[in-house]
Motif scaffolding. Structure first.
Motif, PDB file in Angstrom:
ATOM      1  N   PHE A  62       0.836  -1.157  -0.031  1.00 15.31           N
ATOM      2  CA  PHE A  62       0.014  -0.057  -0.143  1.00 15.31           C
ATOM      3  C   PHE A  62       0.839   1.044  -0.108  1.00 15.31           C
ATOM      4  O   PHE A  62       0.700   2.164  -0.717  1.00 15.31           O
ATOM      5  CB  PHE A  62      -0.918  -0.015   1.246  1.00 15.31           C
ATOM      6  N   GLN A  86      -3.696   6.515  -0.066  1.00 18.53           N
ATOM      7  CA  GLN A  86      -5.161   6.199  -0.822  1.00 18.53           C
ATOM      8  C   GLN A  86      -5.334   6.966  -1.873  1.00 18.53           C
ATOM      9  O   GLN A  86      -6.233   6.741  -2.602  1.00 18.53           O
ATOM     10  CB  GLN A  86      -6.274   6.370   0.397  1.00 18.53           C
ATOM     11  N   ALA A 106      -6.418   3.948   6.933  1.00 20.30           N
ATOM     12  CA  ALA A 106      -5.194   3.957   6.884  1.00 20.30           C
ATOM     13  C   ALA A 106      -4.514   4.478   7.947  1.00 20.30           C
ATOM     14  O   ALA A 106      -3.460   4.075   8.506  1.00 20.30           O
ATOM     15  CB  ALA A 106      -4.680   4.244   5.460  1.00 20.30           C
ATOM     16  N   GLY A 120      -3.550  -0.092   3.986  1.00 22.13           N
ATOM     17  CA  GLY A 120      -4.776  -0.047   3.059  1.00 22.13           C
ATOM     18  C   GLY A 120      -5.492  -1.255   3.180  1.00 22.13           C
ATOM     19  O   GLY A 120      -6.564  -1.023   2.315  1.00 22.13           O
TER      20      GLY A 120
END
Length: 393
Positions: free
Chosen positions: A164, A220, A230, A277
């Motif tokens: 992520f 994100q 997150a 994430g």
């Protein structure tokens, strides 16, 4: 363009830059001897400047250019060619996406600083960091984040590597490079001196914790519930790892140190980064709880068993933490085992080869290590002609 997404990523970009300047600089600077603190500041600051220019010139294009080979993005976006204020990357202005990713390109080679402080040549720092960012970091970014060979539909099948915010891209690459450079450098002449300013260490770690909200929450690339989750799991993991690191110190040594407590924070942050994430608060609690003990034992392994002077434990905290978090994505069923382990293996081998070649190449151009007199007197006065503290004023 989405105005809310844009506003959030502008903030996140500032937070990630804040991680390196001043967070990482203070964290690392406090851990070294007083005669070397300015050299650490200088290395972090100069890397931030140089990486910014190189990311504009070539790095962004290598990572996120339009090349479709799967290996690298090509050079079609050198110097942001064709990118205007109206160009979009998803819901963001592309120039903002460029800036956000630039702060990642700054902090990744800056993390390596912790392995070679107090004995490295300043010329080597700049030449190596620049080449390593372009030839190692930027291609790995393309493979995983830029639609390259490790993304969905790539070499690992329909479900590609899940990373992520940089467990592989940032922490594994920087951690392995740090370990390799430490081996080439050899140990410091004096490895027993304590941190000269634990207060700096605390302040730097606190800044890193705050900045990490931009690092993970910003990844994100939107102002939505995913970013909020997150950010939340990042905080939970950091808090939990801090406590387990301190508890493990208390059990083993009878005392829990402040430097240990905040080092646990960084271990928890590094470990949750790839998974932030994909997991919820309970999973973050587990990741942080394990990371505080795992990374502390990795410190002991590198220092005492392998006898490698990775001065500020870059591999043990960042490398091991990032690798552990990447694996936990598969453990919690949010990624495939073949992609997570395969990604770690391929990037690990690639990073090791590129780092070894670059160390040898750059050392042939500019000295890798300073001489004994410079190391004894400290890099601040010997290399930069300044002192951090004037005790007579």
């Amino acid at each position: 363009m989405n105005a809310a997404d844009t506003a959030w990523i502008i903030v996140a970009t500032a937070l990630v830059l804040f991680m390196t300047l001043p967070g990482l600089a203070l964290f690392y600077g406090g851990l070294v001897r007083a005669r070397n603190v300015l050299s650490v500041f200088m290395q972090c600051y100069a890397i931030a400047c140089l990486m910014s220019v190189l990311w504009l010139a070539f790095g962004y294009s290598i990572a996120f250019g339009g090349g479709n080979s799967g290996i690298w993005g090509g050079l079609d976006k050198m110097f942001l060619s064709g990118v205007t204020a109206d160009s979009l990357s998803g819901t963001l202005p592309e120039v903002l996406f460029f800036a956000f990713q630039m702060t990642f390109a700054i902090i990744t080679p800056a993390l390596i600083v912790g392995a070679y402080v107090e004995r490295v040549g300043f010329g080597f720092v700049l030449v190596f960091s620049g080449l390593w960012m372009l030839l190692c970091y930027a291609p790995v970014v393309h493979w995983i984040w830029g639609g390259g060979m490790m993304a969905d539909g790539g070499i690992f099948g329909e479900i590609g590597v899940r990373d992520f915010a940089g467990g592989i891209v940032v922490h594994e690459t920087a951690g392995l490079a740090a370990l390799i450079i430490a081996v080439f450098l050899g140990p410091r002449k004096n490895r027993t001196t304590p941190p000269h300013n634990p207060g700096y260490v605390f302040i730097g770690a606190a800044m890193l914790w705050v900045g990490w909200f931009g690092f993970n929450g910003g990844s994100q690339l939107a102002a939505d519930g995913g970013a909020a989750m997150a950010l939340t799991v990042t905080h939970i993991s950091a808090a939990t790892a801090s406590l387990t690191w301190a508890l493990w110190e208390k059990i083993k040594y009878g005392k829990a140190s402040m430097v240990g407590l905040v080092t646990g924070t960084i271990a928890g942050l590094a470990s949750i980064t790839p998974a932030s994430g994909f997991v919820g608060p309970v999973e973050a609690l587990v990741i942080g709880a394990v990371a505080g003990i795992l990374c502390q034992e990795a410190v002991n392994l590198v220092r005492n068993l392998l006898k490698i002077d990775d001065t500020l434990d870059v591999f043990a905290v960042h490398g091991v933490g990032g690798i552990f978090g990447t694996i936990m994505i598969a453990v919690f069923g949010q990624g495939t085992w073949i992609a997570q382990l395969g990604g770690l293996a391929v990037v690990g081998i690639f990073t090791a080869v590129v780092t070894v070649v670059l160390v040898k190449l750059v050392a042939a151009i500019t000295p890798l290590r300073v001489d004994l007199e410079t190391e004894t007197n400290g890099l601040d006065i010997s290399v930069h002609g300044e002192r951090a503290y004037d005790m007579t004023s």
